[in-house]
Enzyme design. Structure first.
Site, PDB file in Angstrom:
ATOM      1  N   ARG A 240       0.281  -1.053   0.591  1.00  0.00           N
ATOM      2  CA  ARG A 240      -0.214   0.039  -0.562  1.00  0.00           C
ATOM      3  C   ARG A 240       0.898   1.147   0.371  1.00  0.00           C
ATOM      4  O   ARG A 240       2.119   1.025  -0.166  1.00  0.00           O
ATOM      5  CB  ARG A 240      -0.915  -0.028   1.216  1.00  0.00           C
ATOM      6  CG  ARG A 240      -0.238  -0.118   2.222  1.00  0.00           C
ATOM      7  CD  ARG A 240      -1.664   0.150   3.758  1.00  0.00           C
ATOM      8  NE  ARG A 240      -0.125   0.848   4.796  1.00  0.00           N
ATOM      9  CZ  ARG A 240      -0.433  -0.006   5.961  1.00  0.00           C
ATOM     10  NH1 ARG A 240      -0.936  -0.985   6.081  1.00  0.00           N
ATOM     11  NH2 ARG A 240       0.184   0.413   6.882  1.00  0.00           N
ATOM     12  N   GLY A 241       0.307   2.309   0.244  1.00  0.00           N
ATOM     13  CA  GLY A 241       0.981   3.569   0.330  1.00  0.00           C
ATOM     14  C   GLY A 241       2.879   3.995  -0.853  1.00  0.00           C
ATOM     15  O   GLY A 241       1.608   3.665  -2.387  1.00  0.00           O
ATOM     16  N   ASP A 261       5.840  -7.633   1.801  1.00  0.00           N
ATOM     17  CA  ASP A 261       5.463  -6.937   2.752  1.00  0.00           C
ATOM     18  C   ASP A 261       5.450  -8.050   3.326  1.00  0.00           C
ATOM     19  O   ASP A 261       4.974  -9.129   3.365  1.00  0.00           O
ATOM     20  CB  ASP A 261       3.810  -6.121   2.484  1.00  0.00           C
ATOM     21  CG  ASP A 261       3.376  -4.977   2.923  1.00  0.00           C
ATOM     22  OD1 ASP A 261       4.043  -5.802   4.514  1.00  0.00           O
ATOM     23  OD2 ASP A 261       3.569  -4.195   2.703  1.00  0.00           O
ATOM     24  N   GLY A 312       8.155   0.780   7.046  1.00  0.00           N
ATOM     25  CA  GLY A 312       9.028   1.575   7.837  1.00  0.00           C
ATOM     26  C   GLY A 312       7.244   1.527   8.465  1.00  0.00           C
ATOM     27  O   GLY A 312       6.676   1.436   8.519  1.00  0.00           O
ATOM     28  N   ALA A 320       9.771   9.857  27.530  1.00  0.00           N
ATOM     29  CA  ALA A 320       9.656   9.723  28.565  1.00  0.00           C
ATOM     30  C   ALA A 320       8.597   8.340  28.527  1.00  0.00           C
ATOM     31  O   ALA A 320       8.331   7.905  29.858  1.00  0.00           O
ATOM     32  CB  ALA A 320       9.465  10.747  29.321  1.00  0.00           C
ATOM     33  N   ASN A 321       7.797   8.909  28.009  1.00  0.00           N
ATOM     34  CA  ASN A 321       6.140   7.421  28.036  1.00  0.00           C
ATOM     35  C   ASN A 321       6.845   6.611  27.176  1.00  0.00           C
ATOM     36  O   ASN A 321       5.494   5.742  26.754  1.00  0.00           O
ATOM     37  CB  ASN A 321       4.498   8.768  27.547  1.00  0.00           C
ATOM     38  CG  ASN A 321       4.655   9.443  28.412  1.00  0.00           C
ATOM     39  OD1 ASN A 321       4.747   9.657  29.708  1.00  0.00           O
ATOM     40  ND2 ASN A 321       4.121  10.859  27.668  1.00  0.00           N
ATOM     41  N   ASN A 369      11.362  15.581  15.406  1.00  0.00           N
ATOM     42  CA  ASN A 369       9.873  15.806  16.002  1.00  0.00           C
ATOM     43  C   ASN A 369       9.406  15.363  17.152  1.00  0.00           C
ATOM     44  O   ASN A 369      10.769  14.748  17.561  1.00  0.00           O
ATOM     45  CB  ASN A 369       9.159  14.954  14.235  1.00  0.00           C
ATOM     46  CG  ASN A 369       8.225  15.701  14.573  1.00  0.00           C
ATOM     47  OD1 ASN A 369       7.322  16.839  14.644  1.00  0.00           O
ATOM     48  ND2 ASN A 369       6.931  14.702  13.267  1.00  0.00           N
ATOM     49  N   TYR A 375      11.389   7.196  15.955  1.00  0.00           N
ATOM     50  CA  TYR A 375      11.427   7.156  13.849  1.00  0.00           C
ATOM     51  C   TYR A 375      12.810   7.914  13.934  1.00  0.00           C
ATOM     52  O   TYR A 375      13.714   7.445  12.794  1.00  0.00           O
ATOM     53  CB  TYR A 375      10.162   7.576  13.579  1.00  0.00           C
ATOM     54  CG  TYR A 375       9.382   7.426  12.108  1.00  0.00           C
ATOM     55  CD1 TYR A 375       9.443   6.704  11.896  1.00  0.00           C
ATOM     56  CD2 TYR A 375       9.850   9.394  11.454  1.00  0.00           C
ATOM     57  CE1 TYR A 375       8.819   6.834  10.220  1.00  0.00           C
ATOM     58  CE2 TYR A 375       9.474   8.950  10.463  1.00  0.00           C
ATOM     59  CZ  TYR A 375       9.140   7.662   9.481  1.00  0.00           C
ATOM     60  OH  TYR A 375       8.331   8.167   8.471  1.00  0.00           O
ATOM     61  N   LYS A 379      15.737   7.005  10.844  1.00  0.00           N
ATOM     62  CA  LYS A 379      15.634   7.846   9.686  1.00  0.00           C
ATOM     63  C   LYS A 379      16.550   8.730   9.527  1.00  0.00           C
ATOM     64  O   LYS A 379      17.012   8.256   7.993  1.00  0.00           O
ATOM     65  CB  LYS A 379      14.468   8.477   9.223  1.00  0.00           C
ATOM     66  CG  LYS A 379      13.331   7.783   9.470  1.00  0.00           C
ATOM     67  CD  LYS A 379      12.715   6.520   8.112  1.00  0.00           C
ATOM     68  CE  LYS A 379      11.857   6.518   7.780  1.00  0.00           C
ATOM     69  NZ  LYS A 379      11.480   5.228   7.031  1.00  0.00           N
TER      70      LYS A 379
HETATM   71  P1  NAP Z   1       3.191   2.607   5.273  1.00  0.00           P
HETATM   72  O1  NAP Z   1       1.513   3.102   4.375  1.00  0.00           O
HETATM   73  O2  NAP Z   1       2.520   2.279   6.723  1.00  0.00           O
HETATM   74  O3  NAP Z   1       3.077   0.915   4.480  1.00  0.00           O
HETATM   75  C1  NAP Z   1       4.596   0.424   5.141  1.00  0.00           C
HETATM   76  C2  NAP Z   1       4.295  -1.002   4.613  1.00  0.00           C
HETATM   77  O4  NAP Z   1       5.654  -1.343   5.020  1.00  0.00           O
HETATM   78  C3  NAP Z   1       2.980  -1.327   4.809  1.00  0.00           C
HETATM   79  O5  NAP Z   1       2.409  -2.170   4.132  1.00  0.00           O
HETATM   80  C4  NAP Z   1       3.467  -2.646   6.173  1.00  0.00           C
HETATM   81  O6  NAP Z   1       2.955  -3.379   6.649  1.00  0.00           O
HETATM   82  C5  NAP Z   1       5.248  -2.378   6.083  1.00  0.00           C
HETATM   83  N1  NAP Z   1       6.058  -3.634   6.719  1.00  0.00           N
HETATM   84  C6  NAP Z   1       6.131  -2.669   8.506  1.00  0.00           C
HETATM   85  N2  NAP Z   1       6.576  -3.379   9.067  1.00  0.00           N
HETATM   86  C7  NAP Z   1       7.121  -4.913   7.592  1.00  0.00           C
HETATM   87  C8  NAP Z   1       8.145  -5.212   8.221  1.00  0.00           C
HETATM   88  N3  NAP Z   1       8.716  -5.691   9.166  1.00  0.00           N
HETATM   89  N4  NAP Z   1       8.437  -6.105   6.867  1.00  0.00           N
HETATM   90  C9  NAP Z   1       7.628  -6.035   5.880  1.00  0.00           C
HETATM   91  N5  NAP Z   1       6.757  -4.798   5.735  1.00  0.00           N
HETATM   92  C10 NAP Z   1       6.433  -4.229   6.428  1.00  0.00           C
HETATM   93  O7  NAP Z   1       3.608   4.051   5.284  1.00  0.00           O
HETATM   94  P2  NAP Z   1       3.724   4.634   3.750  1.00  0.00           P
HETATM   95  O8  NAP Z   1       3.061   5.691   4.555  1.00  0.00           O
HETATM   96  O9  NAP Z   1       3.236   4.101   2.683  1.00  0.00           O
HETATM   97  O10 NAP Z   1       5.669   5.622   4.464  1.00  0.00           O
HETATM   98  C11 NAP Z   1       6.453   4.364   3.370  1.00  0.00           C
HETATM   99  C12 NAP Z   1       7.899   4.591   3.853  1.00  0.00           C
HETATM  100  O11 NAP Z   1       7.805   5.957   3.629  1.00  0.00           O
HETATM  101  C13 NAP Z   1       8.284   4.994   5.199  1.00  0.00           C
HETATM  102  O12 NAP Z   1       9.447   4.010   5.471  1.00  0.00           O
HETATM  103  C14 NAP Z   1       7.916   5.853   5.910  1.00  0.00           C
HETATM  104  O13 NAP Z   1       8.843   5.936   7.289  1.00  0.00           O
HETATM  105  C15 NAP Z   1       8.386   6.791   5.223  1.00  0.00           C
HETATM  106  N6  NAP Z   1       7.415   8.861   4.728  1.00  0.00           N
HETATM  107  C16 NAP Z   1       6.412   8.161   4.920  1.00  0.00           C
HETATM  108  C17 NAP Z   1       6.157  10.040   5.298  1.00  0.00           C
HETATM  109  C18 NAP Z   1       4.581  10.134   4.501  1.00  0.00           C
HETATM  110  O14 NAP Z   1       4.228  11.556   4.279  1.00  0.00           O
HETATM  111  N7  NAP Z   1       3.542   8.680   4.507  1.00  0.00           N
HETATM  112  C19 NAP Z   1       6.968  10.716   5.067  1.00  0.00           C
HETATM  113  C20 NAP Z   1       8.612  10.418   5.076  1.00  0.00           C
HETATM  114  C21 NAP Z   1       9.021   8.792   4.908  1.00  0.00           C
HETATM  115  P3  NAP Z   1       2.181  -3.321   8.273  1.00  0.00           P
HETATM  116  O15 NAP Z   1       0.321  -3.769   7.885  1.00  0.00           O
HETATM  117  O16 NAP Z   1       2.449  -3.799   9.290  1.00  0.00           O
HETATM  118  O17 NAP Z   1       2.162  -1.801   8.786  1.00  0.00           O
END
Ligand code: NAP
Length: 469
Positions: A240-241, A261, A312, A320-321, A369, A375, A379
């Site tokens: 997705r995404g 995935d 990711g 702290a939490n 952040n 996170y 990153k």
């Molecule tokens: P997303 O919709 O959460 O998609 C990430 C996918 O990676 C999900 O399908 C997730 O599965 C999968 N995943 C998580 N852990 C995994 C693992 N251990 N092994 C294999 N797959 C795994 O995220 P996104 O928004 O498309 O973001 C994609 C990347 O861009 C990430 O690295 C994120 O940190 C980075 N990013 C995104 C944004 C933004 O604005 N969206 C901004 C900066 C950076 P689950 O269903 O288990 O979660």
């Protein structure tokens, strides 16, 4: 998810109201359409008597079918363009600007002292009002580390301030980038110029890109309509995404895509894999056997060419939490697992020589952040991984680069509370969020076999977000 304000501000009365209230007007960005020319409109070229890249630029502009014009301070461009097989004329009269253009390209490699910077003033002062909406500004220079004197390194470093300011100042969704080209590396410039001049880079602005001299100095013959033809590309987090968009763009460029995935996402993963004519690989990248499983899968395929580390997670809490597993799971999935996989794929040769590793960082990793210590550490670590592995792998022609997305319209950002979401969307030079496709296009540029000069780069896909700038 849709950006209601963008649609409103581009409607007839919404545009007037936004203007009357002094609200920002986000332009509808031009994005890549299949079969489209690299650039639609002319390029105005500027430079100085000692510009080193003009021959290469003429050949590249000819190859992409661009129309060019010469600034009055660069009359020699007309002859160079003719030699390359292009017709080119002079832009404007003595004090009168010429026609509107789609891009301004200035070759600043000849500048060796800050007193020569008025050449930049002349060019951009003359042409700043003549760039069409969604236009492009490209400044080419020499990285300070490749300069032979302190004066030269100083003026070349100064180009960053100029370019970032132009990216903020020109509005109308015009983007600006600085490309540092290492001596003799101009043969590796074309893939980057194609990216930054085209709508593929719609949401990339204010960036500094370094093109180095690759170990293997072979000029690649490309079918630019299918730059990834025959390439085996694995994309993690592809169900997705952003990951699904990466798989789609890679497949549209000719790649055979292995969509990976977690096993729980099997159904959505299979759907994406079928859509892109690829194959699904259900695997948790943080599982103890994951790296070895990937090596075996790659070997069974006869080797892979590209891995995109997109998977990711976020587990936000103030430190702290934060429970310990929030920390360990984020660091392990977003960073440590990727390190293990890289080592295994490269050491075993399962990622071929000349391969590409493309990582996904985040502006959180650059700016930090609240609630994201885990996170942001992971990153920022991705940036460290890119910096540290790029020289180690250079000998084998394997490149490693990262994109750092800003606010991208995905399910993740749709879940952010309204006020924060609006702030995230508007706090950048383009006054809007990016689309998953914008991140995917930048990744495809890094993944291209023609991008052999790009390694160790971290390019933000954030519309020049003010966070961490
Ligand atoms: P997303 O919709 O959460 O998609 C990430 C996918 O990676 C999900 O399908 C997730 O599965 C999968 N995943 C998580 N852990 C995994 C693992 N251990 N092994 C294999 N797959 C795994 O995220 P996104 O928004 O498309 O973001 C994609 C990347 O861009 C990430 O690295 C994120 O940190 C980075 N990013 C995104 C944004 C933004 O604005 N969206 C901004 C900066 C950076 P689950 O269903 O288990 O979660």
């Amino acid at each position: 998810m849709t950006d209601a304000y963008l649609n409103f501000a581009n409607s007839t009365w919404g545009s007037k109201l936004a203007q009357g209230l002094g609200l920002p007007k986000p332009w509808v960005l031009e994005r890549h359409e299949p079969g489209q020319a690299v650039i639609q409109g002319s390029i105005l070229v500027g430079g100085t008597a000692d510009s080193a890249l003009l021959h290469s630029l003429a050949n590249i502009f000819q190859a992409i079918g661009a129309q060019t014009l010469a600034h009055r301070e660069l009359p020699q461009w007309i002859a160079l363009a003719n030699q390359a097989g292009m017709m080119s004329g002079r832009w404007g009269q003595e004090d009168q600007p010429g026609e509107k253009v789609k891009a301004l390209v200035f070759d600043a490699t000849g500048l060796t002292d800050s007193t020569q910077s008025s050449a930049l003033y002349q060019f951009f002062h003359d042409a700043a009002r003549s760039v069409l909406p969604c236009g492009r500004v490209v400044v080419l220079g020499r990285a300070p580390e490749h300069c032979s004197s302190a004066r030269q390194a100083t003026v070349q470093r100064a180009l960053e301030g100029l370019t970032r300011s132009l990216a903020k100042e020109l509005k109308k969704a015009i983007t600006a980038q600085l490309i540092y080209v290492a001596p003799q590396a101009e043969f590796a410039l074309e893939s980057t110029l194609r990216f930054v001049l085209s709508p593929r880079s719609a949401y990339v602005s204010g960036q500094v890109i370094r093109i180095g001299l690759p170990v293997t100095e072979t000029l690649i013959t490309m079918d630019w309509s299918q730059p990834l033809a025959g390439q085996k590309v694995v994309v993690t987090g592809a169900s997705r995404g952003i990951g699904a968009a990466i798989a789609q763009v890679m497949a549209s460029e000719g790649a055979q895509v292995i969509c990976l995935d977690v096993p729980q996402a099997q159904e959505a993963l299979q759907a994406v894999a079928s859509q892109v004519g690829g194959r699904a690989l259900a695997l948790d990248i943080a599982a103890p056997h994951a790296a070895q499983t990937l090596v075996e899968a790659a070997q069974a395929d006869g080797g892979w060419d590209v891995i995109v580390h997109n998977a990711g997670i976020t587990r936000d809490k103030t430190i702290a939490n934060m429970k310990p597993h929030f920390w360990t799971s984020v660091v392990d999935i977003n960073l440590s697992a990727q390190e293990r996989i890289n080592d295994a794929l490269v050491d075993s040769g399962a990622l071929r020589s000349g391969g590409r590793v493309v990582c996904v960082s985040s502006i959180s990793g650059i700016a930090g952040n609240v609630g994201q210590t885990n996170y942001a550490l992971s990153k920022a670590g991705v940036v460290g991984m890119v910096n540290s592995l790029s020289p180690v792998w250079a000998e084998r022609g394997i490149t490693i680069n990262a994109v750092a997305p800003g606010f991208i319209e995905t399910a993740m950002t749709a879940a952010v509370p309204f006020a924060l979401r609006e702030a995230g969307r508007r706090m950048n030079s383009l006054s809007q969020g990016g689309l998953p496709e914008d991140v995917a296009q930048a990744i495809a540029w890094f993944a291209s076999p023609a991008s052999m000069g790009l390694t160790g780069n971290v390019v933000r896909v954030c519309g020049q977000s003010i966070l961490g700038a």
